[in-house]
Design a protein around this motif. Structure first.
Motif, PDB file in Angstrom:
ATOM      1  N   LYS A   1      52.113  51.235  19.450  1.00 59.00           N
ATOM      2  CA  LYS A   1      52.806  52.178  18.563  1.00 59.00           C
ATOM      3  C   LYS A   1      52.079  52.271  17.236  1.00 59.00           C
ATOM      4  O   LYS A   1      51.432  51.321  16.802  1.00 59.00           O
ATOM      5  CB  LYS A   1      54.247  51.691  18.298  1.00 59.00           C
ATOM      6  CG  LYS A   1      55.251  52.181  19.311  1.00 59.00           C
ATOM      7  CD  LYS A   1      56.666  51.943  18.820  1.00 59.00           C
ATOM      8  CE  LYS A   1      57.686  52.640  19.685  1.00 59.00           C
ATOM      9  NZ  LYS A   1      57.738  54.071  19.545  1.00 59.00           N
ATOM     10  N   PHE A   2      52.242  53.430  16.585  1.00 57.68           N
ATOM     11  CA  PHE A   2      51.783  53.566  15.211  1.00 57.68           C
ATOM     12  C   PHE A   2      52.805  52.908  14.291  1.00 57.68           C
ATOM     13  O   PHE A   2      54.002  52.916  14.578  1.00 57.68           O
ATOM     14  CB  PHE A   2      51.696  55.047  14.806  1.00 57.68           C
ATOM     15  CG  PHE A   2      50.819  55.883  15.684  1.00 57.68           C
ATOM     16  CD1 PHE A   2      49.446  55.688  15.690  1.00 57.68           C
ATOM     17  CD2 PHE A   2      51.364  56.867  16.498  1.00 57.68           C
ATOM     18  CE1 PHE A   2      48.629  56.472  16.496  1.00 57.68           C
ATOM     19  CE2 PHE A   2      50.554  57.655  17.304  1.00 57.68           C
ATOM     20  CZ  PHE A   2      49.180  57.452  17.299  1.00 57.68           C
TER      21      PHE A   2
ATOM     22  N   HIS B   1      51.513  46.214  20.641  1.00 55.98           N
ATOM     23  CA  HIS B   1      50.372  46.381  19.736  1.00 55.98           C
ATOM     24  C   HIS B   1      50.756  47.397  18.670  1.00 55.98           C
ATOM     25  O   HIS B   1      51.337  48.434  18.987  1.00 55.98           O
ATOM     26  CB  HIS B   1      49.152  46.886  20.531  1.00 55.98           C
ATOM     27  CG  HIS B   1      47.904  46.972  19.715  1.00 55.98           C
ATOM     28  ND1 HIS B   1      47.274  45.857  19.203  1.00 55.98           N
ATOM     29  CD2 HIS B   1      47.165  48.039  19.307  1.00 55.98           C
ATOM     30  CE1 HIS B   1      46.197  46.241  18.521  1.00 55.98           C
ATOM     31  NE2 HIS B   1      46.108  47.562  18.568  1.00 55.98           N
ATOM     32  N   LEU B   2      50.456  47.092  17.409  1.00 59.48           N
ATOM     33  CA  LEU B   2      50.744  48.035  16.329  1.00 59.48           C
ATOM     34  C   LEU B   2      49.441  48.538  15.732  1.00 59.48           C
ATOM     35  O   LEU B   2      48.547  47.743  15.421  1.00 59.48           O
ATOM     36  CB  LEU B   2      51.585  47.377  15.233  1.00 59.48           C
ATOM     37  CG  LEU B   2      53.050  47.102  15.542  1.00 59.48           C
ATOM     38  CD1 LEU B   2      53.734  46.479  14.324  1.00 59.48           C
ATOM     39  CD2 LEU B   2      53.787  48.374  15.961  1.00 59.48           C
TER      40      LEU B   2
ATOM     41  N   LEU C   1      60.996  51.285  12.238  1.00 56.84           N
ATOM     42  CA  LEU C   1      60.425  50.578  13.389  1.00 56.84           C
ATOM     43  C   LEU C   1      60.647  49.064  13.292  1.00 56.84           C
ATOM     44  O   LEU C   1      61.078  48.429  14.257  1.00 56.84           O
ATOM     45  CB  LEU C   1      58.922  50.891  13.491  1.00 56.84           C
ATOM     46  CG  LEU C   1      58.181  50.216  14.642  1.00 56.84           C
ATOM     47  CD1 LEU C   1      58.787  50.566  15.990  1.00 56.84           C
ATOM     48  CD2 LEU C   1      56.697  50.586  14.621  1.00 56.84           C
ATOM     49  N   LEU C   2      60.366  48.496  12.125  1.00 58.63           N
ATOM     50  CA  LEU C   2      60.485  47.043  11.987  1.00 58.63           C
ATOM     51  C   LEU C   2      61.946  46.594  12.125  1.00 58.63           C
ATOM     52  O   LEU C   2      62.241  45.554  12.717  1.00 58.63           O
ATOM     53  CB  LEU C   2      59.895  46.628  10.634  1.00 58.63           C
ATOM     54  CG  LEU C   2      59.577  45.159  10.423  1.00 58.63           C
ATOM     55  CD1 LEU C   2      58.785  44.567  11.566  1.00 58.63           C
ATOM     56  CD2 LEU C   2      58.799  45.002   9.113  1.00 58.63           C
ATOM     57  N   ASP C   3      62.845  47.405  11.588  1.00 59.68           N
ATOM     58  CA  ASP C   3      64.270  47.138  11.724  1.00 59.68           C
ATOM     59  C   ASP C   3      64.646  47.049  13.206  1.00 59.68           C
ATOM     60  O   ASP C   3      65.333  46.116  13.649  1.00 59.68           O
ATOM     61  CB  ASP C   3      65.035  48.277  11.025  1.00 59.68           C
ATOM     62  CG  ASP C   3      66.537  48.051  10.976  1.00 59.68           C
ATOM     63  OD1 ASP C   3      66.965  46.892  10.929  1.00 59.68           O
ATOM     64  OD2 ASP C   3      67.276  49.051  10.967  1.00 59.68           O
ATOM     65  N   LEU C   4      64.154  48.018  13.993  1.00 59.90           N
ATOM     66  CA  LEU C   4      64.481  48.057  15.426  1.00 59.90           C
ATOM     67  C   LEU C   4      63.727  46.972  16.205  1.00 59.90           C
ATOM     68  O   LEU C   4      64.206  46.497  17.237  1.00 59.90           O
ATOM     69  CB  LEU C   4      64.183  49.443  15.995  1.00 59.90           C
ATOM     70  CG  LEU C   4      65.105  50.554  15.467  1.00 59.90           C
ATOM     71  CD1 LEU C   4      64.580  51.929  15.870  1.00 59.90           C
ATOM     72  CD2 LEU C   4      66.525  50.364  15.972  1.00 59.90           C
TER      73      LEU C   4
END
Lengths: 316, 212
Positions: free
Chosen positions: A26-27, A47-48, A34-37
């Motif tokens: 993911k981007f 992979h980020l 995103l980090l919350d989820l």
């Protein structure tokens, strides 16, 4: 949080190539959603690809008299831009109505378009949710649905799109520009960007795997008076129960879109054509065929009243 | 858990023990959420940033948030963990002059950044003007949210000076003012369970040099 590898991208097409090639990649830009989820394992990327260094951080004038907003422009930077405040007031108003000062400093323009729903069943991994885990059912249908969609949902999902900024972008007829791993660019009208859930609520937008948003383009300014009326459970820092983004011209015509009511910013051209006839005429047409639950039926009169308020302010 | 303290058991020890037992009780629900990679195999990354003027080089599990890097690795425990989901603002720090929620940011994304925490704003001997104003105006009771409130408040005054608009402005094209309504709106990402909000707004207005 699941373990993941991380890298920083220096080129948009290269970033898109990596994410397209690697399942589960993911981007990440601001990371506020995103980090919350990821912390609750609703999102589990392996992979980020960090895109914060890409040259997508400016707001440029276009030849057509509009603006081209880089995907990484923060909510704060967008709302504060002199041109946006002067010519696209609805966008500044919607942006500062969302989240908190801390979050707006981090949250990006592209990320705002990609915000995931705040449906409580999407967040609770012990509950069924067709969006989070396709085929498990929908806890919200027949469950607690006060915040959820009154129109545009399906028998698989009644989640709403939670954002504010994209409701204004919808009124402004913005265009989302993307790039893929082959370097091919695509322009997607905001009207087509978010999906109605149908049978595939797990897919929020029409983006393909690895397709990266690079810019959001605003057409030339519309003039008129700009409004973003947001109704929520507290005066600040809460998601909309109903919101109204509107640009009203001196002759009473204009554009209007609703937030907090559907899977996407809800704008019906035949409805806004009725603006000179008043709020009730507009919302009757905009919400024709609505299927509210007993929990959220209040949103229909609330939308009318929010629009009454906007029209009254436009006449003042 | 017994309602009575046994002899020799301190309240603090009991609370610590209770927290541990809650964590154990949660294990079945959390078992779905176990990382597939063992902790020892978790990807590690080097990162360098400056905190309160001091350079730090760390090697961190990629999952480490900026908040956990500050608290658990650099032992700067002034920055607090409240909700850990960006909803309470207790973790607010300044990164390159901008306030952010340290809990919603990965430490590895801060390569080269300049971070300021509450420890870098002032010291007990030489308080930052905002710290002094919080003391003077009783801008706290329990104090847990206070480091985040103060970091946020310092940034808010800069944001108003820079002309960044807010939801309570009538004319978003105009310049925002140092009013109580502006302070309250701009501080809405910092929750205070003791309810010191009105005193916090007064402290901010005094530091801004404006009248309430």
């Amino acid at each position: 949080m699941k373990a993941f590898t991380y890298e920083r991208a220096s080129d948009p097409a290269a970033a898109a190539r990596i994410v397209a090639a690697k399942p589960g990649a993911k981007f990440i830009a601001g990371g506020t959603n995103l980090l919350d989820l990821m912390k609750i394992e609703v999102e589990t990327p392996v992979h980020l690809v960090d895109v914060q260094d890409l040259d997508l951080q400016r707001i440029e004038n276009t030849d057509g008299g509009g603006l081209r907003i880089g995907a990484l422009v923060s909510n704060t930077q967008l709302a504060a831009d002199e041109r946006v405040r002067r010519d696209y007031g609805v966008l500044t108003r919607a942006t500062v109505a969302g989240a908190s000062g801390q979050l707006r400093n981090k949250a990006s323009t592209a990320g705002n378009l990609l915000q995931r729903t705040r449906c409580p069943y999407f967040y609770d991994t012990n509950m069924p949710c067709n969006k989070r885990k396709p085929g498990t059912g929908c806890g919200a249908i027949g469950g607690y649905s006060r915040q959820l969609a009154v129109i545009g949902g399906s028998d698989k999902c009644i989640a709403t799109f939670p954002g504010d900024m994209p409701v204004a972008l919808r009124v402004l007829d913005a265009v989302v520009e993307t790039i893929n791993g082959q370097g091919q660019r695509r322009s997607i009208p905001i009207a087509d960007f978010h999906r109605l859930w149908g049978d595939r609520p797990e897919q929020d937008t029409v983006l393909k795997p690895g397709e990266l948003i690079t810019h959001v383009v605003l057409p030339r300014p519309l003039g008129g008076k700009h409004f973003y009326e947001k109704v929520r459970d507290r005066a600040s820092y809460a998601f909309a129960l109903v919101s109204v983004a509107a640009v009203i011209q001196p002759d009473g015509t204009g554009r209007v879109a609703f937030g907090g009511v559907a899977p996407k910013p809800w704008r019906v051209p035949e409805a806004e054509a009725l603006l000179p006839r008043g709020a009730a005429a507009v919302t009757a047409r905009a919400f024709q065929g609505a299927t509210p639950t007993s929990d959220n039926a209040f949103k229909l009169p609330l939308a009318t009243r929010a629009l009454v308020s906007v029209i009254a302010q436009a006449k003042a | 858990m017994s309602d009575f303290l046994e002899p020799g058991v301190s309240r603090r020890g009991l609370i610590a023990g209770s927290v541990a037992s809650v964590a154990v009780a949660n294990t079945p629900a959390r078992s779905v959420a176990q990382p597939t990679t063992k902790a020892s195999e978790a990807p590690m990354m080097p990162v360098r940033f400056t905190v309160n003027g001091q350079q730090h080089s760390l090697s961190l599990d990629t999952r480490t948030t900026l908040l956990d890097a500050l608290r658990e690795h650099l032992h700067l425990t002034g920055t607090k963990k409240g909700c850990d989901h960006g909803q309470c603002g207790a973790c607010t720090v300044l990164v390159d002059g901008q306030r952010i929620n340290a809990c919603l940011s990965l430490a590895v994304m801060h390569e080269g950044d300049e971070i300021t925490t509450i420890e870098g704003l002032g010291t007990p001997d030489k308080l930052h003007p905002m710290q002094a104003a919080f003391v003077k105006h009783d801008g706290y009771q329990c104090g847990y949210c206070t480091p985040g409130q103060i970091c946020s408040a310092v940034a808010v005054l800069e944001e108003i000076r820079a002309g960044i608009p807010s939801h309570v402005q009538t004319d978003v094209a105009g310049k925002p003012k140092f009013t109580a309504a502006e302070m309250r709106e701009r501080m809405s990402g910092n929750i205070c369970r003791c309810g010191a909000y009105s005193n916090i707004a007064e402290a901010m207005i005094e530091v801004a040099g404006a009248k309430a």
